[in-house]
Design a protein around this motif. Structure first.
Motif, PDB file in Angstrom:
ATOM      1  N   ASP A 107       1.913   7.152  -6.785  1.00 39.25           N
ATOM      2  CA  ASP A 107       0.529   8.111  -7.078  1.00 39.25           C
ATOM      3  C   ASP A 107       1.006   9.443  -6.548  1.00 39.25           C
TER       4      ASP A 107
ATOM      5  N   GLU B 254       0.740  -1.442  -0.155  1.00 38.22           N
ATOM      6  CA  GLU B 254       0.140  -0.116   0.132  1.00 38.22           C
ATOM      7  C   GLU B 254       0.881   1.271   0.041  1.00 38.22           C
TER       8      GLU B 254
ATOM      9  N   THR C 156       4.916  -5.575  -9.733  1.00 36.39           N
ATOM     10  CA  THR C 156       4.070  -6.218  -8.961  1.00 36.39           C
ATOM     11  C   THR C 156       3.128  -7.096 -10.019  1.00 36.39           C
TER      12      THR C 156
ATOM     13  N   TRP D 135       2.334   2.086  -3.595  1.00 44.91           N
ATOM     14  CA  TRP D 135       1.179   2.406  -4.484  1.00 44.91           C
ATOM     15  C   TRP D 135       1.144   4.032  -4.150  1.00 44.91           C
TER      16      TRP D 135
END
Length: 412
Positions: A192, A185, A221, A188
């Protein structure tokens, strides 16, 4: 379980899944993939070449020894599966800086965006020059992240856009420094935010650079199609801005995007596309000064040549990879991190040819150049583990020392 030795990897995955009462959709979801993808793996229609996905499947199936899935080395040395990410003591502070971003206006005075950009650039240089780059850069990132977030909140106009460029660079570096050690998490979120900051700056080169970073996350990933789409879209975005008067770094990031696409295609076995994208990157390098190096991606003449070795290795063209490596001057690459990864690629090529003596030699070189690069790069850990498991007894002492230094478990 006692799994018949003659079963393929896909058949082993199916047997393990069914023995745990797990449906195909559930296992596919745990790996972040589609049901049809898993079906093709289990039936042998698609070859499972990604070590990252093998590890994800092993963790989802709660298999502590990867050889149970691959069927290699039956009854011999264990191939331990990391059920979590690789650990590093810098992660808690980086997690706190990224995930506890305040919603209230920050305290403190104005920030000079030029000073902030200088700190970001200096930290990128440390990343490429330190043998302990994750530890040293990771220690600096929490304060740098907070300073960048503060700057984009208190500045406005041109200064705010400049601060957004710096913040994007900081988050890109965070993505590099926490690769393979950050929870998914966080990886990402960081990718972003790098892209969002670049878009807020409305600067094509920053957007393209953050897309290069996002492509890394997608590829690692196991989303190669998305990775390719992102970097090619970014290349299309920046292409209209490229001419003789364009800053070198804009052209450098365009070349880096082509090399990214080349590696992605090679890992998927698309040889023609891989060399076509590499050729585009090669042409960019030819039109830049011989000694040019992009400050973060280290795109330049040497990196283009390094990527040719990586592509040939990923395509399992070991003879070509080693021949290309013979013609490279590693010292032409100023990045210690990138030089270490080159030698890992050369070691992979030697392993493909079955020459474990040569593979051990170059892996030891890679470790001397960038100890943390080797310790935190999955492909390097795979080579170190293979050398320890499969080398002759006469090499066992040296391969054990390498495996221990890299952090590959040698018990079992």
């Amino acid at each position: 379980m006692d799994i018949p030795a003659e079963l393929s990897t896909g058949e082993r995955i199916r047997v393990l899944r069914e023995s745990r009462g797990m449906s195909r959709p559930v296992l596919a979801q745990l790996c972040g993939r589609g049901v049809e993808w898993l079906k093709k793996i289990e039936t042998g229609e698609r070859e499972l070449r990604s070590h990252t996905l093998l590890l994800q499947l092993a963790a989802a199936l709660q298999v502590a020894d990867l050889s149970v899935i691959t069927g290699t080395d039956p009854g011999g040395t264990a191939q331990p599966v990391q059920l979590g990410r690789l650990s590093n003591p810098v992660m808690p502070d980086i997690w706190a800086a990224v995930m506890t971003r305040t919603l209230t206006p920050p305290a403190g005075g104005p920030v000079d965006p030029a000073v902030l950009q200088g700190k970001a650039d200096q930290t990128w240089r440390l990343w490429h020059s330190s043998p302990r780059n994750r530890t040293e850069v990771g220690a600096l990132l929490p304060a740098l992240i907070r300073e960048g977030e503060h700057a984009v909140r208190v500045l406005d106009g041109k200064q705010r856009r400049a601060a957004h460029v710096a913040l994007s660079d900081i988050y890109r570096l965070t993505g590099q420094a926490t690769a393979y050690i950050a929870p998914a998490e966080l990886a990402w979120v960081v990718a972003d935010r790098a892209l969002s900051a670049a878009q807020a700056a409305d600067q094509p080169a920053a957007i393209a650079a953050s897309a290069w970073n996002m492509g890394n996350i997608l590829r690692e990933t196991a989303y190669p199609e998305e990775a390719l789409r992102v970097v090619l879209e970014a290349a299309d975005l920046i292409r209209p801005h490229l001419d003789d008067g364009t800053p070198e770094d804009w052209r450098g990031i365009y070349g880096a995007l082509q090399l990214h696409a080349a590696v992605t295609a090679a890992r998927e076995g698309n040889e023609g596309d891989a060399w076509r994208y590499w050729g585009k990157g090669d042409q960019v390098a030819k039109n830049l000064p011989q000694n040019y190096v992009h400050p973060s991606t280290v795109f330049g003449r040497a990196n283009v040549d390094f990527h040719a070795v990586s592509i040939a290795t990923d395509l399992r063209k070991s003879q070509k990879a080693l021949g290309l490596a013979d013609d490279i001057d590693p010292d032409a690459m100023p990045s210690r991190e990138r030089r270490a990864r080159l030698w890992v690629e050369v070691a992979r090529g030697h392993l493909q040819r079955g020459d474990r003596t040569a593979a051990l030699h170059v892996m030891q070189m890679a470790h001397r150049i960038g100890a943390e690069t080797v310790a935190y790069t999955p492909s390097a850990r795979v080579v170190a583990a293979d050398l320890w498991r499969n080398s002759p007894r006469s090499m066992r002492a040296e391969t054990s020392r390498l495996a221990e230094a890299v952090g590959v478990a040698t018990a079992g």
